[in-house]
Design a protein around this motif. Structure first.
Motif, PDB file in Angstrom:
ATOM      1  N   LYS B  43     -51.403  74.379 -79.022  1.00 17.33           N
ATOM      2  CA  LYS B  43     -52.471  75.189 -79.611  1.00 17.33           C
ATOM      3  C   LYS B  43     -53.770  74.377 -79.693  1.00 17.33           C
ATOM      4  O   LYS B  43     -54.858  74.886 -79.426  1.00 17.33           O
ATOM      5  N   LEU B  44     -53.637  73.097 -80.059  1.00 23.98           N
ATOM      6  CA  LEU B  44     -54.809  72.218 -80.160  1.00 23.98           C
ATOM      7  C   LEU B  44     -55.488  72.059 -78.793  1.00 23.98           C
ATOM      8  O   LEU B  44     -56.706  72.203 -78.666  1.00 23.98           O
ATOM      9  N   VAL B  45     -54.668  71.801 -77.763  1.00 24.19           N
ATOM     10  CA  VAL B  45     -55.205  71.628 -76.411  1.00 24.19           C
ATOM     11  C   VAL B  45     -55.903  72.909 -75.945  1.00 24.19           C
ATOM     12  O   VAL B  45     -57.030  72.891 -75.427  1.00 24.19           O
ATOM     13  N   ASN B  46     -55.239  74.030 -76.159  1.00 21.72           N
ATOM     14  CA  ASN B  46     -55.804  75.308 -75.763  1.00 21.72           C
ATOM     15  C   ASN B  46     -57.130  75.580 -76.477  1.00 21.72           C
ATOM     16  O   ASN B  46     -58.113  76.013 -75.866  1.00 21.72           O
ATOM     17  N   HIS B  47     -57.155  75.271 -77.762  1.00 21.28           N
ATOM     18  CA  HIS B  47     -58.359  75.466 -78.578  1.00 21.28           C
ATOM     19  C   HIS B  47     -59.521  74.616 -78.045  1.00 21.28           C
ATOM     20  O   HIS B  47     -60.664  75.086 -77.948  1.00 21.28           O
ATOM     21  N   MET B  48     -59.231  73.369 -77.673  1.00 16.71           N
ATOM     22  CA  MET B  48     -60.274  72.481 -77.158  1.00 16.71           C
ATOM     23  C   MET B  48     -60.856  73.008 -75.843  1.00 16.71           C
ATOM     24  O   MET B  48     -62.068  73.086 -75.661  1.00 16.71           O
ATOM     25  N   LEU B  49     -59.946  73.336 -74.915  1.00 14.17           N
ATOM     26  CA  LEU B  49     -60.375  73.744 -73.569  1.00 14.17           C
ATOM     27  C   LEU B  49     -61.152  75.061 -73.624  1.00 14.17           C
ATOM     28  O   LEU B  49     -62.193  75.211 -72.984  1.00 14.17           O
ATOM     29  N   LYS B  50     -60.623  76.006 -74.404  1.00  9.12           N
ATOM     30  CA  LYS B  50     -61.203  77.336 -74.465  1.00  9.12           C
ATOM     31  C   LYS B  50     -62.524  77.349 -75.224  1.00  9.12           C
ATOM     32  O   LYS B  50     -63.475  78.013 -74.812  1.00  9.12           O
ATOM     33  N   SER B  51     -62.584  76.597 -76.325  1.00  8.95           N
ATOM     34  CA  SER B  51     -63.837  76.566 -77.097  1.00  8.95           C
ATOM     35  C   SER B  51     -64.969  76.011 -76.254  1.00  8.95           C
ATOM     36  O   SER B  51     -66.078  76.544 -76.256  1.00  8.95           O
ATOM     37  N   ALA B  74     -48.847  79.182 -68.254  1.00  9.31           N
ATOM     38  CA  ALA B  74     -49.432  78.026 -67.547  1.00  9.31           C
ATOM     39  C   ALA B  74     -49.027  76.726 -68.229  1.00  9.31           C
ATOM     40  O   ALA B  74     -48.848  76.686 -69.452  1.00  9.31           O
ATOM     41  N   SER B  75     -48.895  75.658 -67.431  1.00 10.37           N
ATOM     42  CA  SER B  75     -48.633  74.342 -68.019  1.00 10.37           C
ATOM     43  C   SER B  75     -49.927  73.826 -68.632  1.00 10.37           C
ATOM     44  O   SER B  75     -51.027  74.287 -68.282  1.00 10.37           O
ATOM     45  N   LEU B  76     -49.821  72.849 -69.513  1.00 15.90           N
ATOM     46  CA  LEU B  76     -51.029  72.281 -70.127  1.00 15.90           C
ATOM     47  C   LEU B  76     -51.937  71.674 -69.060  1.00 15.90           C
ATOM     48  O   LEU B  76     -53.165  71.760 -69.152  1.00 15.90           O
ATOM     49  N   THR B  77     -51.320  71.071 -68.030  1.00 15.67           N
ATOM     50  CA  THR B  77     -52.115  70.459 -66.964  1.00 15.67           C
ATOM     51  C   THR B  77     -52.882  71.522 -66.165  1.00 15.67           C
ATOM     52  O   THR B  77     -54.036  71.318 -65.802  1.00 15.67           O
ATOM     53  N   GLU B  78     -52.222  72.654 -65.910  1.00 15.32           N
ATOM     54  CA  GLU B  78     -52.918  73.751 -65.206  1.00 15.32           C
ATOM     55  C   GLU B  78     -54.096  74.269 -66.031  1.00 15.32           C
ATOM     56  O   GLU B  78     -55.190  74.497 -65.512  1.00 15.32           O
ATOM     57  N   LEU B  79     -53.861  74.436 -67.326  1.00 14.54           N
ATOM     58  CA  LEU B  79     -54.950  74.892 -68.207  1.00 14.54           C
ATOM     59  C   LEU B  79     -56.109  73.902 -68.151  1.00 14.54           C
ATOM     60  O   LEU B  79     -57.273  74.294 -68.004  1.00 14.54           O
ATOM     61  N   ALA B  80     -55.778  72.600 -68.254  1.00 14.21           N
ATOM     62  CA  ALA B  80     -56.814  71.562 -68.271  1.00 14.21           C
ATOM     63  C   ALA B  80     -57.638  71.592 -66.993  1.00 14.21           C
ATOM     64  O   ALA B  80     -58.874  71.566 -67.027  1.00 14.21           O
ATOM     65  N   LEU B 119     -74.572  73.026 -76.363  1.00 16.15           N
ATOM     66  CA  LEU B 119     -73.748  72.135 -75.538  1.00 16.15           C
ATOM     67  C   LEU B 119     -73.404  70.851 -76.294  1.00 16.15           C
ATOM     68  O   LEU B 119     -72.277  70.357 -76.212  1.00 16.15           O
ATOM     69  N   ASN B 120     -74.349  70.323 -77.044  1.00 16.75           N
ATOM     70  CA  ASN B 120     -74.062  69.100 -77.816  1.00 16.75           C
ATOM     71  C   ASN B 120     -73.041  69.356 -78.924  1.00 16.75           C
ATOM     72  O   ASN B 120     -72.200  68.500 -79.212  1.00 16.75           O
ATOM     73  N   LEU B 121     -73.108  70.550 -79.501  1.00 17.10           N
ATOM     74  CA  LEU B 121     -72.120  70.923 -80.515  1.00 17.10           C
ATOM     75  C   LEU B 121     -70.729  71.034 -79.880  1.00 17.10           C
ATOM     76  O   LEU B 121     -69.721  70.601 -80.459  1.00 17.10           O
ATOM     77  N   ALA B 122     -70.687  71.598 -78.674  1.00 14.38           N
ATOM     78  CA  ALA B 122     -69.413  71.698 -77.944  1.00 14.38           C
ATOM     79  C   ALA B 122     -68.845  70.304 -77.677  1.00 14.38           C
ATOM     80  O   ALA B 122     -67.640  70.071 -77.816  1.00 14.38           O
ATOM     81  N   HIS B 128     -64.195  65.386 -81.519  1.00 13.71           N
ATOM     82  CA  HIS B 128     -63.432  65.483 -82.778  1.00 13.71           C
ATOM     83  C   HIS B 128     -61.958  65.773 -82.503  1.00 13.71           C
ATOM     84  O   HIS B 128     -61.069  65.060 -82.975  1.00 13.71           O
ATOM     85  N   HIS B 129     -61.694  66.814 -81.735  1.00 15.69           N
ATOM     86  CA  HIS B 129     -60.294  67.200 -81.521  1.00 15.69           C
ATOM     87  C   HIS B 129     -59.574  66.217 -80.596  1.00 15.69           C
ATOM     88  O   HIS B 129     -58.366  66.037 -80.694  1.00 15.69           O
ATOM     89  N   LYS B 130     -60.320  65.558 -79.701  1.00 14.16           N
ATOM     90  CA  LYS B 130     -59.705  64.504 -78.891  1.00 14.16           C
ATOM     91  C   LYS B 130     -59.276  63.352 -79.809  1.00 14.16           C
ATOM     92  O   LYS B 130     -58.242  62.721 -79.575  1.00 14.16           O
ATOM     93  N   GLY B 131     -60.050  63.111 -80.848  1.00 14.26           N
ATOM     94  CA  GLY B 131     -59.677  62.100 -81.844  1.00 14.26           C
ATOM     95  C   GLY B 131     -58.373  62.481 -82.544  1.00 14.26           C
ATOM     96  O   GLY B 131     -57.518  61.631 -82.803  1.00 14.26           O
ATOM     97  N   ASN B 132     -58.205  63.786 -82.832  1.00 14.62           N
ATOM     98  CA  ASN B 132     -56.922  64.259 -83.382  1.00 14.62           C
ATOM     99  C   ASN B 132     -55.802  63.982 -82.381  1.00 14.62           C
ATOM    100  O   ASN B 132     -54.745  63.454 -82.716  1.00 14.62           O
TER     101      ASN B 132
END
Lengths: 153, 153
Positions: B43-51, B74-80, B119-122, B128-132
């Motif tokens: 869910k975290l990965v999906n949230h990062m990529l999609k946001s 989809a696999s996480l790698t495919e999503l990424a 874009l800077n906020l993104a 932030h979430h990569k830090g998580n």
């Protein structure tokens, strides 16, 4: 608005959140580490506060001061308050022109960068480790956590 | 260098690291969560990529596309891979002038901001979430982790 005012607002929008997380770390948790290879909480907090101060001193072309005689005797909250206010002072003293000055970070990072880039790198470093800290603090049992950034704060 | 080239470099200096972490998440760990109130890894990965994709679409004044029929298949790698390349395309198509356009984020965030700020906020949200995610991946048993940012990558 001056570049330094602008940057202070950006800095505080994240540092305020860092400091809120630091306040939640009880004395029983200062050595908490999620895994044996993770930085313990106190070390992580110290690293965040000190790195930002040192990056900012480099950007402002000032010598970083020794802010504590015995850093290990200070509470995390004391460290947070002092490092935050001293970092803010360094930024406040920068003119718009200072933001374009080239800063020699050859020893720290092997590169020379404009001061503005150094400050942005310091911000990314803070946001990264604050992201780590969010997980630590949740693992300490806190479930009411702030947003990752405080807008208009 | 154009603003879009500049921003793509900045984006990839962090997204490359995000994707390296995602590759380390084995299928047995996709539902891993550090605490019961934490986002599970997938869910975290999906949230990062999609946001990031949605923030960028808003900044570029484009309709975000539905990139997968069944995202959960989809696999996480495919999503990424897909989200990263589609996000990159959106930024590539932006002119220098587009970076100054006002973007209406009233529904998402209650504010109107210049595209560049969006874009800077993104980016801050990603960092932030990569830090998580760094903490999650270490807790999954990985001890060889990349630096938080890939310079000159």
């Amino acid at each position: 608005m001056s570049k330094s005012n602008d940057f202070i607002q950006y800095f505080l929008s994240h540092r305020t959140v860092t400091n809120e997380l630091i306040e939640k770390i009880g004395t029983e948790h200062v050595n908490y580490q999620p895994t044996p290879t993770s930085m313990p909480a106190r070390k992580l907090v110290n690293h965040m506060l000190k790195s930002f101060y040192q990056f900012t001193a480099a950007a402002a072309k000032q010598e970083p001061k020794q802010l504590f005689d015995q850093e290990e005797d200070a509470s995390l909250t004391e460290l947070a308050e002092t490092y935050t206010s001293e970092t803010k002072k360094l930024i406040e003293a920068m003119s718009d022109e200072d933001f374009s000055e080239t800063v020699d970070l050859t020893e720290m990072l092997g590169v020379k960068l404009p001061a503005e880039k150094v400050l942005n790198l310091a911000m990314d470093h803070e946001i990264h480790h604050k992201g780590n800290l969010f997980v630590y603090v949740r693992e300490m049992g806190h479930t009411e956590l702030p947003m990752f950034v405080k807008q208009g704060g």
